[in-house]
Design a protein around this motif. Structure first.
Motif, PDB file in Angstrom:
ATOM      1  N   UNK A 149      15.015   2.609  -0.402  1.00 27.76           N
ATOM      2  CA  UNK A 149      15.344   2.806   1.022  1.00 27.76           C
ATOM      3  C   UNK A 149      14.578   1.826   1.899  1.00 27.76           C
ATOM      4  N   UNK A 150      15.276   1.349   2.950  1.00 23.70           N
ATOM      5  CA  UNK A 150      14.665   0.410   3.880  1.00 23.70           C
ATOM      6  C   UNK A 150      14.532   1.097   5.229  1.00 23.70           C
ATOM      7  N   UNK A 151      13.332   1.117   5.750  1.00 20.17           N
ATOM      8  CA  UNK A 151      13.083   1.868   6.974  1.00 20.17           C
ATOM      9  C   UNK A 151      12.415   1.028   8.041  1.00 20.17           C
ATOM     10  N   UNK A 152      12.420   1.599   9.253  1.00 15.74           N
ATOM     11  CA  UNK A 152      11.725   0.987  10.389  1.00 15.74           C
ATOM     12  C   UNK A 152      10.730   2.004  10.920  1.00 15.74           C
ATOM     13  N   UNK A 153       9.489   1.549  11.163  1.00 12.44           N
ATOM     14  CA  UNK A 153       8.465   2.395  11.774  1.00 12.44           C
ATOM     15  C   UNK A 153       7.697   1.516  12.735  1.00 12.44           C
ATOM     16  N   UNK A 154       7.825   1.796  14.031  1.00  9.96           N
ATOM     17  CA  UNK A 154       7.213   0.926  15.022  1.00  9.96           C
ATOM     18  C   UNK A 154       7.793  -0.468  14.874  1.00  9.96           C
ATOM     19  N   UNK A 155       6.940  -1.471  14.832  1.00 16.86           N
ATOM     20  CA  UNK A 155       7.441  -2.838  14.698  1.00 16.86           C
ATOM     21  C   UNK A 155       7.454  -3.279  13.234  1.00 16.86           C
ATOM     22  N   UNK A 156       7.268  -2.288  12.317  1.00 14.64           N
ATOM     23  CA  UNK A 156       7.259  -2.632  10.892  1.00 14.64           C
ATOM     24  C   UNK A 156       8.586  -2.249  10.253  1.00 14.64           C
ATOM     25  N   UNK A 157       8.930  -2.945   9.204  1.00 22.67           N
ATOM     26  CA  UNK A 157      10.019  -2.497   8.346  1.00 22.67           C
ATOM     27  C   UNK A 157       9.461  -2.511   6.930  1.00 22.67           C
ATOM     28  N   UNK A 158      10.038  -1.673   6.059  1.00 22.75           N
ATOM     29  CA  UNK A 158       9.469  -1.573   4.710  1.00 22.75           C
ATOM     30  C   UNK A 158      10.483  -1.030   3.731  1.00 22.75           C
ATOM     31  N   UNK A 159      10.166  -1.162   2.460  1.00 20.72           N
ATOM     32  CA  UNK A 159      11.071  -0.745   1.391  1.00 20.72           C
ATOM     33  C   UNK A 159      10.339   0.274   0.513  1.00 20.72           C
ATOM     34  N   UNK A 160      10.937   1.448   0.338  1.00 26.33           N
ATOM     35  CA  UNK A 160      10.346   2.466  -0.538  1.00 26.33           C
ATOM     36  C   UNK A 160      10.622   2.110  -1.995  1.00 26.33           C
ATOM     37  N   UNK A 161       9.574   1.884  -2.799  1.00 29.58           N
ATOM     38  CA  UNK A 161       9.801   1.516  -4.211  1.00 29.58           C
ATOM     39  C   UNK A 161      10.138   2.726  -5.082  1.00 29.58           C
ATOM     40  N   UNK A 162       9.736   3.924  -4.625  1.00 28.93           N
ATOM     41  CA  UNK A 162       9.900   5.146  -5.408  1.00 28.93           C
ATOM     42  C   UNK A 162      10.442   6.213  -4.470  1.00 28.93           C
ATOM     43  N   UNK A 163      11.086   7.247  -5.042  1.00 30.45           N
ATOM     44  CA  UNK A 163      11.447   8.373  -4.177  1.00 30.45           C
ATOM     45  C   UNK A 163      10.166   9.010  -3.656  1.00 30.45           C
ATOM     46  N   UNK A 164      10.128   9.344  -2.378  1.00 34.30           N
ATOM     47  CA  UNK A 164       8.890   9.852  -1.781  1.00 34.30           C
ATOM     48  C   UNK A 164       9.222  10.528  -0.460  1.00 34.30           C
ATOM     49  N   UNK A 165       8.389  11.465  -0.003  1.00 30.94           N
ATOM     50  CA  UNK A 165       8.533  11.904   1.378  1.00 30.94           C
ATOM     51  C   UNK A 165       8.168  10.727   2.283  1.00 30.94           C
TER      52      UNK A 165
ATOM     53  N   UNK B  60       0.845  -1.200   0.000  1.00 30.60           N
ATOM     54  CA  UNK B  60       0.000   0.000   0.000  1.00 30.60           C
ATOM     55  C   UNK B  60       0.870   1.235   0.000  1.00 30.60           C
ATOM     56  N   UNK B  61       0.273   2.399   0.180  1.00 27.19           N
ATOM     57  CA  UNK B  61       0.951   3.686   0.240  1.00 27.19           C
ATOM     58  C   UNK B  61       1.497   4.098  -1.125  1.00 27.19           C
ATOM     59  N   UNK B  62       2.378   3.313  -1.704  1.00 29.94           N
ATOM     60  CA  UNK B  62       2.940   3.585  -3.037  1.00 29.94           C
ATOM     61  C   UNK B  62       2.898   2.276  -3.822  1.00 29.94           C
ATOM     62  N   UNK B  63       2.971   2.349  -5.170  1.00 29.80           N
ATOM     63  CA  UNK B  63       3.019   1.102  -5.937  1.00 29.80           C
ATOM     64  C   UNK B  63       4.185   0.215  -5.456  1.00 29.80           C
ATOM     65  N   UNK B  64       3.852  -0.960  -4.960  1.00 27.49           N
ATOM     66  CA  UNK B  64       4.883  -1.912  -4.554  1.00 27.49           C
ATOM     67  C   UNK B  64       5.476  -1.684  -3.181  1.00 27.49           C
ATOM     68  N   UNK B  65       4.936  -0.743  -2.390  1.00 26.44           N
ATOM     69  CA  UNK B  65       5.471  -0.523  -1.033  1.00 26.44           C
ATOM     70  C   UNK B  65       5.008  -1.660  -0.125  1.00 26.44           C
ATOM     71  N   UNK B  66       5.978  -2.451   0.365  1.00 22.94           N
ATOM     72  CA  UNK B  66       5.649  -3.621   1.183  1.00 22.94           C
ATOM     73  C   UNK B  66       5.774  -3.288   2.659  1.00 22.94           C
ATOM     74  N   UNK B  67       4.722  -3.593   3.413  1.00 24.12           N
ATOM     75  CA  UNK B  67       4.758  -3.473   4.869  1.00 24.12           C
ATOM     76  C   UNK B  67       5.178  -4.826   5.431  1.00 24.12           C
ATOM     77  N   UNK B  68       6.367  -4.878   6.052  1.00 24.33           N
ATOM     78  CA  UNK B  68       6.901  -6.138   6.549  1.00 24.33           C
ATOM     79  C   UNK B  68       6.856  -6.160   8.066  1.00 24.33           C
ATOM     80  N   UNK B  69       6.623  -7.325   8.634  1.00 21.84           N
ATOM     81  CA  UNK B  69       6.624  -7.437  10.095  1.00 21.84           C
ATOM     82  C   UNK B  69       7.163  -8.800  10.499  1.00 21.84           C
ATOM     83  N   UNK B  70       7.466  -8.865  11.793  1.00 19.93           N
ATOM     84  CA  UNK B  70       7.653  -7.729  12.671  1.00 19.93           C
ATOM     85  C   UNK B  70       9.118  -7.664  13.027  1.00 19.93           C
TER      86      UNK B  70
END
Lengths: 225, 331
Positions: free
Chosen positions: A171-187, A141-151
């Motif tokens: 980019x690979x980020x952490x938010x709370x107990x999730x990690x995810x990969x940004x498929x596109x440049x984005x805020x 969700x969020x962006x085309x191909x943005x995967x919400x991974x847990x935990x």
């Protein structure tokens, strides 16, 4: 029992419980599979999320084709109840596992050092912990191909930043107990610890996104070629 | 068989009725903001309602027709003008001669207008749709807004219609137009149904939402309209996991303000869904502009469905009438 509610006059959501749970997510994906195998006339789209599924439909087509006795909402609700009862506990196939190479830290992971410091560990330890888990793709969700991974391991869980900043594709980020990969440049407000050279979204490909809900992901550190 | 952008507008893109079916990949449906106006634009020129159209914002592009064409302009009124001096009407089919320039000197009302050409614009489909996805940079015309020098081919020639041009004139409006009936009446009254988290609003906030005015903030676009009004209070503060949202969903932000999700909304969101604008009022909503005010009116689901069916019925009558009129001309 699941809760079913209208998301406007063109969509209905079934919510299995507001919980990040592998079992609930498995059931969501099983219903998704069942609905795709048994589509009705007027079925337009299915949005699967952590613990809910939203069915998007064309009310006019449903009315013309099925002439339901009551509202279209009630008719679609019955389809969702059917999918809930008829589908299994999870999808039938074994999950696909992806190995994702990551450049950790430096310009690729501008928040790695600060996050490690906040957690009282060295960057190497944080990388070790991040790569030690087999993650589940809960949703796209969020962006085309943005995967919400847990935990993520609680040792490295960290709330998102107050304000979004520009984030590079991969980019690979952490938010709370999730990690995810940004498929596109984005805020984005996630804590960025690294970046993968793999293309997560390629519009020219027949299958434009790399990861799908239900897949598994393992990260490994790489120093490039 | 083409037109050329000789001066770009603020935001002009190729769109159709959207790209549903790919939410599982995080790809939003997008498509035109005002589906009613876009469909009628196509019907007026004898196209399938889902053919590719140009969605035009103000200030709008200047367009050179390099071929004779049968066109229509619907939705907002930006005073469409041919060759500097000939004001043409909206919601009506018009035959234009080659080398005619279309421009839009003045804003009168509405937020976006739709240009359709007979045969439709010939751009490649991406995932079954002509719509431009600006964020992903794909679909429509090279995944971007239209720029100076862009040449947009048409799928078909309007050769039959060229015979309708009188020798002395650059253009010939055909002698029928569409009456949009109830669709855009009472532009500031927007009908909603309750969202799943409506009951979590305090009784005072429920009243405020229905009794007070909300202003569309300038920071509003094809993704969503930010609203400014009385801050609303949710009585619980449980965080919601992200889940599906739709075009028309009204979300409550943490600061108590509302955001209305529009055509380019993300597939999922985590804010409370306090209400949903009913489908038949999305065209009206799509024509509102920053600083316009909105008053919400609550209706129930059967009413929302009936209003949609009646609008769809009206569209089917318009489509048949447009088809019959054009056929009589050609044969």
């Amino acid at each position: 029992m699941p809760v079913i509610f209208s998301l406007g006059d063109g969509a209905v959501t079934i919510d299995l419980g507001n919980q990040l749970s592998e079992a609930l997510n498995g059931k969501v994906l099983a219903m998704n599979q069942w609905l795709r195998q048994h589509p009705f006339t007027g079925q337009k789209d299915i949005i699967t999320a952590y613990s809910s599924l939203t069915l998007v439909f064309d009310p006019t087509l449903i009315k013309a084709h099925y002439r339901p006795a009551h509202t279209i909402f009630e008719w679609v609700r019955d389809q969702l109840l059917d999918a809930y009862h008829q589908s299994g506990a999870t999808v039938s196939q074994a999950p696909v596992r992806h190995q994702i190479p990551v450049f950790y830290g430096g310009n690729d992971g501008p928040d790695l050092a600060a996050l490690a410091a906040a957690k009282g560990m060295r960057a190497e330890e944080l990388i070790h912990i991040h790569t030690a888990t087999v993650y589940r793709v809960y949703m796209i969700g969020f962006l085309p191909g943005f995967a919400y991974l847990g935990e993520v391991d609680p040792l490295i869980a960290q709330p998102r930043k107050e304000k979004p900043v520009p984030v590079a594709a991969g980019s690979i980020g952490i938010a709370g107990s999730q990690t995810g990969i940004y498929p596109l440049p984005s805020p984005g407000g996630w804590n960025i610890i690294g970046r993968t050279p793999l293309q997560m979204f390629n519009p020219q490909s027949q299958f434009p996104v790399l990861l799908k809900a239900g897949d598994e992901v393992v990260f490994y550190p790489t120093q490039g070629l | 068989m083409s037109l050329t952008i000789i001066k770009p507008g603020l935001l002009d893109t190729i769109q159709d009725l959207g790209r549903p079916g790919y939410s599982c990949w995080g790809i939003n449906p997008g498509g035109v903001m005002d589906g009613y106006a876009a469909r009628i634009a196509n019907m007026l020129v004898g196209n399938d309602p889902g053919a590719a159209v140009m969605e035009i914002h103000f200030p709008a592009a200047q367009i050179l027709f390099e071929q004779n064409a049968l066109i229509s302009i619907t939705g907002a009124d930006f005073t469409p003008t041919l060759n500097d001096n000939e004001l043409v009407s909206t919601w009506r089919p018009i035959v234009v001669r080659r080398n005619t320039i279309l421009h839009f000197p003045q804003w009168v009302q509405g937020s976006r207008c739709y240009l359709a050409v007979h045969g439709g614009f010939c751009v490649p489909q991406w995932l079954d749709s002509y719509s431009t996805n600006l964020k992903a940079g794909v679909g429509g015309f090279h995944g971007r807004k239209l720029e100076k020098g862009d040449e947009l081919p048409f799928k078909e020639n309007s050769i039959y219609f060229a015979g309708l041009l009188k020798e002395t004139r650059e253009y010939q409006p055909l002698n029928w137009r569409v009456d949009t009936g109830r669709t855009y009446q009472l532009p500031h009254e927007i009908k909603i149904t309750t969202g799943h988290e409506w009951s979590q609003l305090s009784a005072a906030s429920q009243r405020d939402m229905l009794d007070s005015n909300f202003i569309i903030h300038p920071f509003s676009d094809r993704m969503g309209y930010q609203l400014r009004g009385v801050p609303l209070k949710r009585q619980v503060n449980t965080e919601l996991l992200s889940s599906g949202v739709s075009f028309g969903t009204v979300q409550l932000l943490p600061d108590g303000q509302l955001i209305l999700l529009m055509a380019d909304h993300q597939t999922t969101g985590g804010y409370p869904r306090v209400a949903h604008v009913i489908s038949s009022q999305l065209p009206k909503l799509a024509q509102l502009r920053p600083s316009d005010s909105i008053q919400f009116q609550l209706v129930d689901t059967p009413t929302a469905e009936e209003l949609l069916f009646s609008q769809e019925h009206e569209l089917s009558i318009i489509q048949r009438a447009c088809h019959d009129h054009l056929n009589q001309l050609v044969w």
